[in-house]
Design a protein around this motif. Structure first.
Motif, PDB file in Angstrom:
ATOM      1  N   ASN A 291       0.827  -1.225   0.000  1.00 41.27           N
ATOM      2  CA  ASN A 291       0.000   0.000   0.000  1.00 41.27           C
ATOM      3  C   ASN A 291       0.854   1.264   0.000  1.00 41.27           C
ATOM      4  OD1 ASN A 291      -2.422  -1.354  -0.069  1.00 41.27           O
ATOM      5  ND2 ASN A 291      -2.508  -1.549   2.162  1.00 41.27           N
ATOM      6  N   GLU A 292       1.922   1.232   0.820  1.00 40.77           N
ATOM      7  CA  GLU A 292       2.817   2.404   0.903  1.00 40.77           C
ATOM      8  C   GLU A 292       3.492   2.647  -0.452  1.00 40.77           C
ATOM      9  OE1 GLU A 292       6.700   3.920   3.423  1.00 40.77           O
ATOM     10  OE2 GLU A 292       5.767   2.022   4.001  1.00 40.77           O
ATOM     11  N   LEU A 293       3.996   1.571  -1.051  1.00 38.22           N
ATOM     12  CA  LEU A 293       4.659   1.690  -2.349  1.00 38.22           C
ATOM     13  C   LEU A 293       3.671   2.172  -3.417  1.00 38.22           C
ATOM     14  CD1 LEU A 293       7.337   1.243  -3.911  1.00 38.22           C
ATOM     15  CD2 LEU A 293       6.545  -1.062  -4.415  1.00 38.22           C
ATOM     16  N   SER A 294       2.462   1.659  -3.320  1.00 34.19           N
ATOM     17  CA  SER A 294       1.400   2.063  -4.260  1.00 34.19           C
ATOM     18  C   SER A 294       1.172   3.569  -4.214  1.00 34.19           C
ATOM     19  CB  SER A 294       0.111   1.310  -3.916  1.00 34.19           C
ATOM     20  OG  SER A 294      -0.969   1.844  -4.615  1.00 34.19           O
ATOM     21  N   GLU A 295       1.147   4.105  -2.979  1.00 35.01           N
ATOM     22  CA  GLU A 295       0.949   5.560  -2.820  1.00 35.01           C
ATOM     23  C   GLU A 295       2.128   6.345  -3.390  1.00 35.01           C
ATOM     24  OE1 GLU A 295       0.111   6.441   1.264  1.00 35.01           O
ATOM     25  OE2 GLU A 295      -1.673   5.159   1.240  1.00 35.01           O
ATOM     26  N   LYS A 296       3.349   5.824  -3.131  1.00 41.06           N
ATOM     27  CA  LYS A 296       4.551   6.527  -3.594  1.00 41.06           C
ATOM     28  C   LYS A 296       4.685   6.497  -5.121  1.00 41.06           C
ATOM     29  CE  LYS A 296       7.732   6.263   0.339  1.00 41.06           C
ATOM     30  NZ  LYS A 296       8.971   5.662   0.842  1.00 41.06           N
TER      31      LYS A 296
ATOM     32  N   VAL B 122      -3.309  -3.322  -6.822  1.00 46.27           N
ATOM     33  CA  VAL B 122      -3.636  -4.559  -7.569  1.00 46.27           C
ATOM     34  C   VAL B 122      -2.581  -4.786  -8.648  1.00 46.27           C
ATOM     35  CG1 VAL B 122      -5.397  -5.658  -9.019  1.00 46.27           C
ATOM     36  CG2 VAL B 122      -6.100  -4.148  -7.178  1.00 46.27           C
ATOM     37  N   ASN B 123      -2.235  -3.704  -9.324  1.00 47.26           N
ATOM     38  CA  ASN B 123      -1.231  -3.816 -10.390  1.00 47.26           C
ATOM     39  C   ASN B 123       0.164  -4.058  -9.807  1.00 47.26           C
ATOM     40  OD1 ASN B 123      -3.107  -3.471 -12.399  1.00 47.26           O
ATOM     41  ND2 ASN B 123      -2.892  -1.242 -12.402  1.00 47.26           N
ATOM     42  N   LEU B 124       0.423  -3.440  -8.650  1.00 48.16           N
ATOM     43  CA  LEU B 124       1.731  -3.680  -8.010  1.00 48.16           C
ATOM     44  C   LEU B 124       1.840  -5.137  -7.567  1.00 48.16           C
ATOM     45  CD1 LEU B 124       2.747  -0.693  -5.691  1.00 48.16           C
ATOM     46  CD2 LEU B 124       3.899  -1.540  -7.726  1.00 48.16           C
TER      47      LEU B 124
ATOM     48  N   ALA C 216       5.108  -6.999 -19.572  1.00 44.76           N
ATOM     49  CA  ALA C 216       5.910  -5.825 -19.951  1.00 44.76           C
ATOM     50  C   ALA C 216       5.789  -4.755 -18.870  1.00 44.76           C
ATOM     51  CB  ALA C 216       5.409  -5.259 -21.281  1.00 44.76           C
ATOM     52  N   ILE C 217       6.780  -3.905 -18.832  1.00 44.20           N
ATOM     53  CA  ILE C 217       6.743  -2.811 -17.861  1.00 44.20           C
ATOM     54  C   ILE C 217       7.184  -1.515 -18.550  1.00 44.20           C
ATOM     55  CG2 ILE C 217       9.062  -3.432 -16.962  1.00 44.20           C
ATOM     56  CD1 ILE C 217       8.011  -2.453 -14.182  1.00 44.20           C
ATOM     57  N   ARG C 218       6.469  -0.445 -18.288  1.00 41.33           N
ATOM     58  CA  ARG C 218       6.806   0.826 -18.926  1.00 41.33           C
ATOM     59  C   ARG C 218       8.019   1.434 -18.224  1.00 41.33           C
ATOM     60  NH1 ARG C 218       1.219   1.457 -18.654  1.00 41.33           N
ATOM     61  NH2 ARG C 218       0.233   1.221 -20.689  1.00 41.33           N
ATOM     62  N   PHE C 219       8.783   2.208 -19.001  1.00 46.19           N
ATOM     63  CA  PHE C 219       9.926   2.913 -18.408  1.00 46.19           C
ATOM     64  C   PHE C 219       9.464   3.826 -17.273  1.00 46.19           C
ATOM     65  CE2 PHE C 219      13.114   2.756 -22.205  1.00 46.19           C
ATOM     66  CZ  PHE C 219      13.376   1.424 -21.904  1.00 46.19           C
ATOM     67  N   SER C 220       8.335   4.480 -17.460  1.00 46.17           N
ATOM     68  CA  SER C 220       7.825   5.431 -16.451  1.00 46.17           C
ATOM     69  C   SER C 220       7.544   4.716 -15.132  1.00 46.17           C
ATOM     70  CB  SER C 220       6.564   6.117 -16.974  1.00 46.17           C
ATOM     71  OG  SER C 220       5.597   5.160 -17.301  1.00 46.17           O
ATOM     72  N   THR C 221       6.988   3.500 -15.223  1.00 41.76           N
ATOM     73  CA  THR C 221       6.697   2.713 -14.007  1.00 41.76           C
ATOM     74  C   THR C 221       8.004   2.301 -13.333  1.00 41.76           C
ATOM     75  OG1 THR C 221       4.792   1.843 -15.200  1.00 41.76           O
ATOM     76  CG2 THR C 221       5.335   0.754 -13.144  1.00 41.76           C
ATOM     77  N   LEU C 222       8.947   1.873 -14.184  1.00 41.10           N
ATOM     78  CA  LEU C 222      10.241   1.438 -13.665  1.00 41.10           C
ATOM     79  C   LEU C 222      10.978   2.598 -12.979  1.00 41.10           C
ATOM     80  CD1 LEU C 222      11.820  -1.224 -13.646  1.00 41.10           C
ATOM     81  CD2 LEU C 222      12.899  -0.524 -15.775  1.00 41.10           C
ATOM     82  N   GLU C 223      10.910   3.743 -13.613  1.00 41.46           N
ATOM     83  CA  GLU C 223      11.531   4.942 -13.039  1.00 41.46           C
ATOM     84  C   GLU C 223      10.917   5.269 -11.675  1.00 41.46           C
ATOM     85  OE1 GLU C 223      12.453   7.140 -17.316  1.00 41.46           O
ATOM     86  OE2 GLU C 223      10.839   7.896 -16.037  1.00 41.46           O
ATOM     87  N   ALA C 224       9.575   5.215 -11.624  1.00 40.17           N
ATOM     88  CA  ALA C 224       8.875   5.525 -10.363  1.00 40.17           C
ATOM     89  C   ALA C 224       9.245   4.519  -9.280  1.00 40.17           C
ATOM     90  CB  ALA C 224       7.373   5.519 -10.617  1.00 40.17           C
ATOM     91  N   LEU C 225       9.370   3.258  -9.659  1.00 39.17           N
ATOM     92  CA  LEU C 225       9.726   2.211  -8.684  1.00 39.17           C
ATOM     93  C   LEU C 225      11.151   2.435  -8.161  1.00 39.17           C
ATOM     94  CD1 LEU C 225       8.237  -1.030 -10.317  1.00 39.17           C
ATOM     95  CD2 LEU C 225       7.590  -0.061  -8.105  1.00 39.17           C
ATOM     96  N   CYS C 226      12.078   2.723  -9.098  1.00 40.54           N
ATOM     97  CA  CYS C 226      13.480   2.955  -8.718  1.00 40.54           C
ATOM     98  C   CYS C 226      13.578   4.175  -7.795  1.00 40.54           C
ATOM     99  CB  CYS C 226      14.348   3.160  -9.961  1.00 40.54           C
ATOM    100  SG  CYS C 226      14.528   1.661 -10.938  1.00 40.54           S
TER     101      CYS C 226
END
Lengths: 69, 241
Positions: free
Chosen positions: A20-25, A31-33, A43-53
């Protein structure tokens, strides 16, 4: 042939961060996380990967790994 | 997918489902009435319906034409009118009216030897069996239409409920709708000749292609192919985070 695997669960455990915390950040529905965490995506978008990193203070290589047969 | 687009698709699906449902119910009612009529006609004795119509042709001239006919065919004057016995046609008599201007029941053509009269004595007959056949044809058409309408209704229902039109459910329903149009097209192709044969007194089997329905089927299957590709892209999009 090997395959790409996601190590999000491991990184999350290392950072002691919940879904939940990561989802907010990151701004991705938990659900997708959860799908990402369990490797149920193709597949994973660069934007999602950037946000995760950004949220986990890690490199893409920490989240994604190539697993040999 | 954009929420507005999804909402529009769902609304279109709902309206389509309601219209298709109403049409299907109407067709079922008409079908039931036709089936009852067919059952009733089937119980009638064969001679209950026996209508016979004789076609006639009126040919008018300036007066000179029939004078020539008399010359060529040796008309016998009988009272006010003229009686003409045509060679080769046996019992058929052609009556020329007294004013010399109207010739009933005959066609006139010009040949190398002069003028030729051809008696147009086409008969139209309707019997119980033919009426029953006509009703059965109507019933078959209604059944085909009801099947098409139910398939359309299920397609519209799928569109009403869907999150995206590029889903397996919508494509499957679309495919079924396309397949349900095939018997309808086949029926239309063969029914035209059957209809004409009812009143002509002869059974004729032929076909006249209903190009609109055939094109409709082709377009639907083309759309199915396009939607299949769309569904594949949708799957890839859904699996991408």
């Amino acid at each position: 042939m090997g395959k790409i695997v996601l190590r999000l669960d491991r990184v999350m455990a290392d950072r002691k961060i919940g879904l939940n915390e990561l989802s907010e950040k990151v701004g991705v529905a938990n659900v997708n996380l959860s799908k990402l965490k369990n490797g149920h995506v193709s597949a994973i978008r660069f934007s999602t990967l950037e946000a995760l990193c950004e949220a986990l203070h890690c490199q893409p290589g920490d989240i994604i790994e190539y697993e040999f047969d | 997918m954009n929420a507005n687009i999804k909402k529009n698709i769902n609304v279109i699906g709902k309206i389509g489902r309601i219209i298709a449902g109403i049409m299907a119910v109407c067709m079922i009612i008409v079908g039931c009435v036709t089936a009852i009529a067919a059952g009733y006609i089937a119980t009638l004795p064969k001679e209950t319906v026996d209508i016979s119509l004789n076609g006639t042709a009126d040919i008018t001239s300036e007066g000179q034409l029939f004078a020539k006919i008399r010359k060529v065919l040796d008309l016998k004057q009988e009272g006010d009118g003229a009686q003409l016995n045509l060679a080769g046609t046996g019992d058929v008599d052609v009556v020329v009216a007294g004013d010399d201007n109207i010739l009933e029941g005959a066609d006139l053509t010009e040949t190398e030897n002069g003028l030729m009269l051809t008696v147009n004595n086409k008969k139209f007959t309707v019997s119980t069996a033919k009426v029953l056949y006509a009703v059965c044809m109507v019933l078959a058409g209604i059944i085909c239409s009801v099947v098409v309408l139910f398939m359309l209704k299920s397609l519209m229902k799928a569109l009403e409920k869907c999150d995206t039109p590029f889903s397996a459910d919508v494509i499957e329903k679309m495919k079924r709708f396309g397949y349900s149009l095939i018997p309808f097209a086949v029926f239309n192709t063969f029914s035209d000749n059957s209809w004409s044969s009812i009143f002509s007194g002869e059974l004729s089997f032929g076909f006249s292609l209903d190009i609109t329905v055939i094109l409709g089927i082709l377009v639907i299957f083309l759309l199915v192919t396009v939607f299949n590709y769309g569904a594949q892209l949708q799957k890839e999009s859904d699996e991408t985070l």
